[in-house]
Design an enzyme around this catalytic site. Sequence first.
Site, PDB file in Angstrom:
ATOM      1  N   ARG A  25      19.234 -42.733  -0.726  1.00 20.71           N
ATOM      2  CA  ARG A  25      18.032 -42.904  -1.542  1.00 20.71           C
ATOM      3  C   ARG A  25      17.370 -41.559  -1.772  1.00 20.71           C
ATOM      4  O   ARG A  25      17.047 -40.850  -0.825  1.00 20.71           O
ATOM      5  CB  ARG A  25      17.044 -43.862  -0.855  1.00 20.71           C
ATOM      6  CG  ARG A  25      15.784 -44.038  -1.674  1.00 20.71           C
ATOM      7  CD  ARG A  25      14.735 -44.883  -1.011  1.00 20.71           C
ATOM      8  NE  ARG A  25      13.518 -44.880  -1.833  1.00 20.71           N
ATOM      9  CZ  ARG A  25      12.290 -44.753  -1.348  1.00 20.71           C
ATOM     10  NH1 ARG A  25      12.091 -44.666  -0.044  1.00 20.71           N
ATOM     11  NH2 ARG A  25      11.252 -44.718  -2.162  1.00 20.71           N
ATOM     12  N   HIS A  43       8.264 -40.620  -7.070  1.00 17.11           N
ATOM     13  CA  HIS A  43       7.856 -40.425  -5.667  1.00 17.11           C
ATOM     14  C   HIS A  43       6.734 -39.382  -5.652  1.00 17.11           C
ATOM     15  O   HIS A  43       6.849 -38.317  -5.071  1.00 17.11           O
ATOM     16  CB  HIS A  43       9.048 -39.976  -4.827  1.00 17.11           C
ATOM     17  CG  HIS A  43       8.877 -40.253  -3.340  1.00 17.11           C
ATOM     18  ND1 HIS A  43       9.765 -41.028  -2.602  1.00 17.11           N
ATOM     19  CD2 HIS A  43       7.930 -39.841  -2.474  1.00 17.11           C
ATOM     20  CE1 HIS A  43       9.360 -41.068  -1.332  1.00 17.11           C
ATOM     21  NE2 HIS A  43       8.247 -40.364  -1.225  1.00 17.11           N
ATOM     22  N   GLU A  83       5.700 -46.616  -3.187  1.00 11.95           N
ATOM     23  CA  GLU A  83       4.409 -46.835  -2.531  1.00 11.95           C
ATOM     24  C   GLU A  83       3.202 -46.657  -3.463  1.00 11.95           C
ATOM     25  O   GLU A  83       2.406 -45.721  -3.324  1.00 11.95           O
ATOM     26  CB  GLU A  83       4.279 -45.904  -1.319  1.00 11.95           C
ATOM     27  CG  GLU A  83       5.361 -46.148  -0.299  1.00 11.95           C
ATOM     28  CD  GLU A  83       5.192 -45.334   0.961  1.00 11.95           C
ATOM     29  OE1 GLU A  83       4.450 -44.338   0.954  1.00 11.95           O
ATOM     30  OE2 GLU A  83       5.811 -45.696   1.974  1.00 11.95           O
ATOM     31  N   ASN A  97       9.017 -49.992   3.145  1.00 14.45           N
ATOM     32  CA  ASN A  97       8.826 -48.766   3.937  1.00 14.45           C
ATOM     33  C   ASN A  97       7.986 -49.134   5.147  1.00 14.45           C
ATOM     34  O   ASN A  97       6.804 -49.461   5.004  1.00 14.45           O
ATOM     35  CB  ASN A  97       8.120 -47.687   3.108  1.00 14.45           C
ATOM     36  CG  ASN A  97       8.977 -47.175   1.957  1.00 14.45           C
ATOM     37  OD1 ASN A  97      10.129 -47.571   1.816  1.00 14.45           O
ATOM     38  ND2 ASN A  97       8.422 -46.296   1.145  1.00 14.45           N
ATOM     39  N   TYR A 153       6.744 -48.171   9.131  1.00 12.81           N
ATOM     40  CA  TYR A 153       6.616 -47.139  10.162  1.00 12.81           C
ATOM     41  C   TYR A 153       5.905 -47.638  11.414  1.00 12.81           C
ATOM     42  O   TYR A 153       6.238 -47.252  12.526  1.00 12.81           O
ATOM     43  CB  TYR A 153       5.886 -45.917   9.606  1.00 12.81           C
ATOM     44  CG  TYR A 153       6.738 -45.159   8.621  1.00 12.81           C
ATOM     45  CD1 TYR A 153       6.754 -45.493   7.269  1.00 12.81           C
ATOM     46  CD2 TYR A 153       7.562 -44.123   9.052  1.00 12.81           C
ATOM     47  CE1 TYR A 153       7.562 -44.804   6.371  1.00 12.81           C
ATOM     48  CE2 TYR A 153       8.365 -43.430   8.162  1.00 12.81           C
ATOM     49  CZ  TYR A 153       8.361 -43.786   6.819  1.00 12.81           C
ATOM     50  OH  TYR A 153       9.154 -43.115   5.921  1.00 12.81           O
TER      51      TYR A 153
HETATM   52  O1  LIG Z   1       5.228 -39.858   6.272  1.00 11.98           O
HETATM   53  C1  LIG Z   1       6.592 -40.082   6.241  1.00 11.98           C
HETATM   54  C2  LIG Z   1       7.020 -40.641   4.894  1.00 11.98           C
HETATM   55  C3  LIG Z   1       6.873 -39.651   3.734  1.00 11.98           C
HETATM   56  O2  LIG Z   1       7.540 -38.439   4.028  1.00 11.98           O
HETATM   57  C4  LIG Z   1       7.457 -40.316   2.484  1.00 11.98           C
HETATM   58  O3  LIG Z   1       7.529 -39.436   1.384  1.00 11.98           O
HETATM   59  C5  LIG Z   1       6.622 -41.515   2.075  1.00 11.98           C
HETATM   60  O4  LIG Z   1       7.357 -42.397   1.243  1.00 11.98           O
HETATM   61  C6  LIG Z   1       6.085 -42.243   3.282  1.00 11.98           C
HETATM   62  N1  LIG Z   1       5.335 -43.327   3.278  1.00 11.98           N
HETATM   63  C7  LIG Z   1       4.978 -43.579   4.538  1.00 11.98           C
HETATM   64  C8  LIG Z   1       4.129 -44.728   4.954  1.00 11.98           C
HETATM   65  N2  LIG Z   1       2.847 -44.717   4.648  1.00 11.98           N
HETATM   66  C9  LIG Z   1       1.861 -43.809   4.380  1.00 11.98           C
HETATM   67  C10 LIG Z   1       0.536 -44.175   4.571  1.00 11.98           C
HETATM   68  C11 LIG Z   1      -0.479 -43.299   4.282  1.00 11.98           C
HETATM   69  C12 LIG Z   1      -0.205 -42.046   3.797  1.00 11.98           C
HETATM   70  C13 LIG Z   1       1.119 -41.666   3.615  1.00 11.98           C
HETATM   71  C14 LIG Z   1       2.166 -42.543   3.904  1.00 11.98           C
HETATM   72  C15 LIG Z   1       5.538 -42.654   5.354  1.00 11.98           C
HETATM   73  N3  LIG Z   1       6.223 -41.838   4.557  1.00 11.98           N
END
Ligand SMILES: OC[C@@H]1[C@@H](O)[C@H](O)[C@@H](O)c2nc(CNc3ccccc3)cn21
Length: 445
Positions: A76, A120, A165, A290, A292
């Site tokens: 991806r 993105h 996102e 996505n 985490y």
């Molecule tokens: O932070 C890790 C990754 C980031 O590198 C990616 O580009 C992005 O798609 C991504 N989204 C999240 C999950 N959520 C989030 C929440 C608040 C601010 C930024 C990310 C984590 N991540």
Amino acid sequence: MAVPFPDDFLWGAATSAYQIEGAPLADGAGPSIWHRFAHTPGRVAGNETGDLACDHYHRALDDVALMAELGLDVYRFSLAWGRVLPEGRGAVNRRGLDFYARLVDALLEHDIQPMATLYHWDLPVALHERGGWLNPDSPHWFADYAETLFRALGDRVPFWITINEPWVVTVPGYLDGQLAPGHRDLFEPPRVAHHLLLAHAEAVAVYRTLGRQQIGLAVNLEPQHPASPSPADLEASRRRDAFINRWFLDALMFGRYPEELADIFGPAWPEFPAKSLEQIRCRGDFVGVNYYSRGLVRAAPDVAPLGAVRLTPSDAELTTMGWEVYPKGLTETLLWLRDRYANPPLYITENGAAFDDPPPRNGRVEDPRRVAYLRAHIRAAAKALEQGVDLRGYCVWSLFDNFEWAEGYSKCFGLYQVDPSDQTRRPKASARFYREVMASRGAAA
Ligand SMILES: OC[C@@H]1[C@@H](O)[C@H](O)[C@@H](O)c2nc(CNc3ccccc3)cn21
């Protein structure tokens, strides 16, 4: 582990253009809002930028060989809008488009399926200067950009993600200003979100006339748990659940926004025309998840606009992002999607963790905490599969340590460490672990 993963389950890894490519203005590319944001003093830790990143723009073919050696089924990545359309619309920049065509062809030659994210976060500055996602024309700009890519690569790219996102584009981008374009406004986010959803739906409609493969939206999802059984905390966690998890998916799946949004935004929440909500209603072919961590929520009446705060549990394991390691939340999220939205096809399009990894020793980087994180979350995904969730793939975030937005290069999510002095890619223990997981079709997790 007993192997619930079917043979055709797709194991992959994920990146994004601005975070790994470098060379943001090479070969006629137009600047993005992230190029401008990173070059604005004080916006990014250490005033670091994506000018070099992982130099993937010049190393793509070697990187694809690395992906093949790792054993990916799917990769991806995202397309930088400004490389293809330097002004965001109008004339195509052939050299930019050719970079992505070469990348896709190299992936296919190595039997790796491309999963391309159209957006993105790196909006062309030229469009931002016309109002960006605040402009009611932005869905049409996006659909025209998408059509350009569908026509150029649609025959070779089996999986498309329209927007990564939309919640993060909207909230850190326009409400709290942590991410580009760094706006802090209560009235802009509802309109930005609406235009992003219209953009997604319009691109899907165009795809239906041109493409025969799969297209979906990638959303960040985070189960919300009340910090106590008090009615105030329960209500606060319900509001935060609407705000983070249901805002975009309810609009797509049901053609309506959660009621809580009007309470949260108050006078800043507009009356959206019923017709445009009907336009937004669009299930797509899959939902990209996505995941985490979870949110532990306490009521905070004085914290606008949610009236809630996310707590960091004192007794929990945290990543260097301050996010709780909570694999059960992945199972919970996948089951929630199954039950709320009638079991849509799902791909985990991002899951990973940032830890402070040691320097390489004898060419090896030991990252036991990331190995444990990935193992636990792959097992959590298996639990959902065993309960009938239509989960079809899993992508680790991320293939490489890369530019972590406002954190710069200080937060490392990669399966491979990238040496900033010479761009050498060094596999971490997590890369070796993940190779075994993929080779065993999940059994080694
Ligand atoms: O932070 C890790 C990754 C980031 O590198 C990616 O580009 C992005 O798609 C991504 N989204 C999240 C999950 N959520 C989030 C929440 C608040 C601010 C930024 C990310 C984590 N991540």
